[in-house]
Each structure stands twice: as C-alpha cells, then as structure tokens.
Design a protein around this motif. Structure first.
Motif, PDB file in Angstrom:
ATOM      1  N   SER A  74       0.814  -1.218   0.000  1.00  0.00           N
ATOM      2  CA  SER A  74       0.000   0.000   0.000  1.00  0.00           C
ATOM      3  C   SER A  74       0.848   1.267   0.000  1.00  0.00           C
ATOM      4  O   SER A  74       0.394   2.318  -0.418  1.00  0.00           O
ATOM      5  CB  SER A  74      -0.939   0.022   1.203  1.00  0.00           C
ATOM      6  N   ARG A  75       2.082   1.150   0.471  1.00  0.00           N
ATOM      7  CA  ARG A  75       3.011   2.292   0.528  1.00  0.00           C
ATOM      8  C   ARG A  75       2.398   3.476   1.287  1.00  0.00           C
ATOM      9  O   ARG A  75       2.567   4.622   0.900  1.00  0.00           O
ATOM     10  CB  ARG A  75       3.448   2.714  -0.866  1.00  0.00           C
ATOM     11  N   ARG A  76       1.659   3.165   2.321  1.00  0.00           N
ATOM     12  CA  ARG A  76       1.053   4.206   3.136  1.00  0.00           C
ATOM     13  C   ARG A  76       2.145   5.047   3.784  1.00  0.00           C
ATOM     14  O   ARG A  76       3.107   4.516   4.325  1.00  0.00           O
ATOM     15  CB  ARG A  76       0.167   3.564   4.197  1.00  0.00           C
ATOM     16  N   LEU A  77       1.986   6.345   3.737  1.00  0.00           N
ATOM     17  CA  LEU A  77       2.972   7.269   4.284  1.00  0.00           C
ATOM     18  C   LEU A  77       2.413   7.855   5.577  1.00  0.00           C
ATOM     19  O   LEU A  77       1.393   8.543   5.563  1.00  0.00           O
ATOM     20  CB  LEU A  77       3.270   8.382   3.271  1.00  0.00           C
ATOM     21  N   LYS A  78       3.066   7.542   6.688  1.00  0.00           N
ATOM     22  CA  LYS A  78       2.577   7.981   7.998  1.00  0.00           C
ATOM     23  C   LYS A  78       3.428   9.097   8.595  1.00  0.00           C
ATOM     24  O   LYS A  78       2.933   9.907   9.351  1.00  0.00           O
ATOM     25  CB  LYS A  78       2.552   6.801   8.970  1.00  0.00           C
ATOM     26  N   ARG A  79       4.709   9.120   8.267  1.00  0.00           N
ATOM     27  CA  ARG A  79       5.622  10.119   8.826  1.00  0.00           C
ATOM     28  C   ARG A  79       5.855  11.238   7.820  1.00  0.00           C
ATOM     29  O   ARG A  79       6.261  10.980   6.690  1.00  0.00           O
ATOM     30  CB  ARG A  79       6.972   9.485   9.132  1.00  0.00           C
ATOM     31  N   PRO A  80       5.648  12.482   8.235  1.00  0.00           N
ATOM     32  CA  PRO A  80       5.914  13.582   7.302  1.00  0.00           C
ATOM     33  C   PRO A  80       7.405  13.702   7.003  1.00  0.00           C
ATOM     34  O   PRO A  80       8.236  13.466   7.869  1.00  0.00           O
ATOM     35  CB  PRO A  80       5.404  14.820   8.035  1.00  0.00           C
ATOM     36  N   ARG A  81       7.717  14.039   5.779  1.00  0.00           N
ATOM     37  CA  ARG A  81       9.107  14.214   5.354  1.00  0.00           C
ATOM     38  C   ARG A  81       9.532  15.660   5.599  1.00  0.00           C
ATOM     39  O   ARG A  81       8.795  16.579   5.266  1.00  0.00           O
ATOM     40  CB  ARG A  81       9.247  13.880   3.869  1.00  0.00           C
ATOM     41  N   PRO A  82      10.722  15.878   6.157  1.00  0.00           N
ATOM     42  CA  PRO A  82      11.199  17.245   6.386  1.00  0.00           C
ATOM     43  C   PRO A  82      11.290  18.022   5.067  1.00  0.00           C
ATOM     44  O   PRO A  82      11.713  17.478   4.051  1.00  0.00           O
ATOM     45  CB  PRO A  82      12.591  17.056   6.990  1.00  0.00           C
ATOM     46  N   GLY A  83      10.860  19.258   5.100  1.00  0.00           N
ATOM     47  CA  GLY A  83      10.981  20.119   3.926  1.00  0.00           C
ATOM     48  C   GLY A  83       9.913  19.907   2.876  1.00  0.00           C
ATOM     49  O   GLY A  83       9.988  20.475   1.789  1.00  0.00           O
ATOM     50  N   HIS A  84       8.907  19.103   3.170  1.00  0.00           N
ATOM     51  CA  HIS A  84       7.830  18.855   2.214  1.00  0.00           C
ATOM     52  C   HIS A  84       6.504  19.349   2.800  1.00  0.00           C
ATOM     53  O   HIS A  84       6.426  19.743   3.956  1.00  0.00           O
ATOM     54  CB  HIS A  84       7.736  17.367   1.887  1.00  0.00           C
ATOM     55  N   ALA A  85       5.454  19.273   2.025  1.00  0.00           N
ATOM     56  CA  ALA A  85       4.138  19.756   2.455  1.00  0.00           C
ATOM     57  C   ALA A  85       3.362  18.717   3.256  1.00  0.00           C
ATOM     58  O   ALA A  85       2.214  18.941   3.608  1.00  0.00           O
ATOM     59  CB  ALA A  85       3.327  20.161   1.233  1.00  0.00           C
ATOM     60  N   ASP A  86       3.988  17.580   3.560  1.00  0.00           N
ATOM     61  CA  ASP A  86       3.277  16.468   4.202  1.00  0.00           C
ATOM     62  C   ASP A  86       2.634  16.847   5.538  1.00  0.00           C
ATOM     63  O   ASP A  86       1.457  16.570   5.764  1.00  0.00           O
ATOM     64  CB  ASP A  86       4.222  15.288   4.438  1.00  0.00           C
ATOM     65  N   LEU A  87       3.398  17.460   6.439  1.00  0.00           N
ATOM     66  CA  LEU A  87       2.880  17.770   7.769  1.00  0.00           C
ATOM     67  C   LEU A  87       1.755  18.800   7.700  1.00  0.00           C
ATOM     68  O   LEU A  87       0.662  18.577   8.217  1.00  0.00           O
ATOM     69  CB  LEU A  87       3.998  18.274   8.687  1.00  0.00           C
ATOM     70  N   ALA A  88       2.020  19.929   7.037  1.00  0.00           N
ATOM     71  CA  ALA A  88       1.004  20.987   6.950  1.00  0.00           C
ATOM     72  C   ALA A  88      -0.251  20.490   6.245  1.00  0.00           C
ATOM     73  O   ALA A  88      -1.372  20.742   6.686  1.00  0.00           O
ATOM     74  CB  ALA A  88       1.575  22.203   6.222  1.00  0.00           C
ATOM     75  N   GLY A  89      -0.078  19.756   5.154  1.00  0.00           N
ATOM     76  CA  GLY A  89      -1.231  19.227   4.420  1.00  0.00           C
ATOM     77  C   GLY A  89      -1.997  18.192   5.209  1.00  0.00           C
ATOM     78  O   GLY A  89      -3.230  18.159   5.191  1.00  0.00           O
ATOM     79  N   GLY A  90      -1.271  17.326   5.916  1.00  0.00           N
ATOM     80  CA  GLY A  90      -1.918  16.314   6.734  1.00  0.00           C
ATOM     81  C   GLY A  90      -2.754  16.940   7.828  1.00  0.00           C
ATOM     82  O   GLY A  90      -3.875  16.497   8.113  1.00  0.00           O
ATOM     83  N   GLN A  91      -2.235  18.003   8.453  1.00  0.00           N
ATOM     84  CA  GLN A  91      -2.980  18.703   9.501  1.00  0.00           C
ATOM     85  C   GLN A  91      -4.182  19.446   8.913  1.00  0.00           C
ATOM     86  O   GLN A  91      -5.278  19.408   9.453  1.00  0.00           O
ATOM     87  CB  GLN A  91      -2.065  19.675  10.244  1.00  0.00           C
ATOM     88  N   LYS A  92      -3.976  20.096   7.793  1.00  0.00           N
ATOM     89  CA  LYS A  92      -5.045  20.886   7.177  1.00  0.00           C
ATOM     90  C   LYS A  92      -6.218  20.009   6.734  1.00  0.00           C
ATOM     91  O   LYS A  92      -7.373  20.354   6.940  1.00  0.00           O
ATOM     92  CB  LYS A  92      -4.500  21.660   5.979  1.00  0.00           C
ATOM     93  N   PHE A  93      -5.896  18.868   6.100  1.00  0.00           N
ATOM     94  CA  PHE A  93      -6.947  18.027   5.527  1.00  0.00           C
ATOM     95  C   PHE A  93      -7.280  16.808   6.378  1.00  0.00           C
ATOM     96  O   PHE A  93      -8.129  15.996   5.998  1.00  0.00           O
ATOM     97  CB  PHE A  93      -6.549  17.593   4.111  1.00  0.00           C
ATOM     98  N   GLY A  94      -6.607  16.642   7.510  1.00  0.00           N
ATOM     99  CA  GLY A  94      -6.890  15.511   8.389  1.00  0.00           C
ATOM    100  C   GLY A  94      -6.580  14.167   7.740  1.00  0.00           C
ATOM    101  O   GLY A  94      -7.263  13.180   7.986  1.00  0.00           O
ATOM    102  N   ALA A  95      -5.559  14.127   6.922  1.00  0.00           N
ATOM    103  CA  ALA A  95      -5.206  12.909   6.180  1.00  0.00           C
ATOM    104  C   ALA A  95      -4.489  11.917   7.086  1.00  0.00           C
ATOM    105  O   ALA A  95      -3.550  12.274   7.789  1.00  0.00           O
ATOM    106  CB  ALA A  95      -4.323  13.256   4.990  1.00  0.00           C
TER     107      ALA A  95
END
Length: 139
Positions: A74-95
């Motif tokens: 599934s390649r599910r991504l659970k940890r945000p990568r430094p310097g990418h939009a992962d953390l902010a986007g995950g928080q914003k959209f509740g992903a």
C-alpha cells in the motif's frame, strides 16, 4: 510559442539538491496538445502535457477506482518528510495517509507551474518585458 524554451525551463527546474533518483527517471518535456498552431497561439486555452514516466510504478497504489491492496504494497505514508508539504497538508486536511498530500504537492505539480510560467514569460517578452530573478536573503 517556443516548446524548446519551455523544455529548457523544465530542465532548469531539475537542477539542485534533493532530487534523488527521480532526476534520472524524469526528463521533463512539454507537449502542447491544443491552443497553438505553427508556433502561434490561437487565442483558445492551451493544453499542456508533461509525461510522468514513473507513473507505471504507482498504478495500483494510486488507482482511481477502489482496490484491495496488500498492506505491504500500500506504501502508506505515515511520517511527514522534512521540507515537504506532508505535515502541513496532513494537519489541514486531516489525512491519515500522507500519500494523498504528497501527490497534491509533488514535483510533477511544480513541473506544470514551470511550464505555464515559461509560456507566460514568452508572452511578456513579446511585449518587451524582461524577466529576472535572484535570491536576496535566506533564512
């Protein structure tokens, strides 16, 4: 519209750090699908395509239709990568799976912005405008 000039801007986008193995996979080139004939715009919307050569490796993981995928694939991504939009986007959209955010803010998306900007640059140049940029400060 000069397609080779757009391709030069796309190549320029790929210079730099942090591109990893993707830089070898993707050699971005634009294909204008509509809105231009014999190098001149028609006044209709432009349609551009930049092929994603890595897409074949993700067809199951990023399929449009619902699918059952083995958890190990599934390649599910659970940890945000430094310097990418992962953390902010995950928080914003509740992903719960940050892969959805990763795809929204991927390098493929920025390639489209660069291609459109390169065409806009050509338009502005035809009116005598000169486009330049530089970094004035970091931090």
């Amino acid at each position: 519209m000069d397609v080779e000039q757009v391709d030069r801007e796309l190549k320029r986008r790929q210079w730099g750090y942090g591109r990893g193995g993707r830089m070898k996979i993707e050699q971005d080139q634009v294909e204008i699908l509509s809105g231009v004939r014999h190098g001149l715009t028609l006044g209709s919307p432009l349609a551009l395509m930049i092929e994603n050569k890595d897409w074949a490796n993700w067809t199951d993981v990023m399929a449009v239709e619902p699918r059952e995928i083995a958890p190990e694939k599934s390649r599910r991504l659970k940890r945000p990568r430094p310097g990418h939009a992962d953390l902010a986007g995950g928080q914003k959209f509740g992903a719960r799976d940050l892969r959805n955010i990763l795809e929204r803010a991927s390098a493929r998306e920025t390639a489209a912005r660069v291609a459109c900007g390169a065409l806009a640059k050509q338009l502005l140049t035809s009116f005598g405008a000169e486009i330049r940029s530089h970094v004035s400060q970091l931090g």
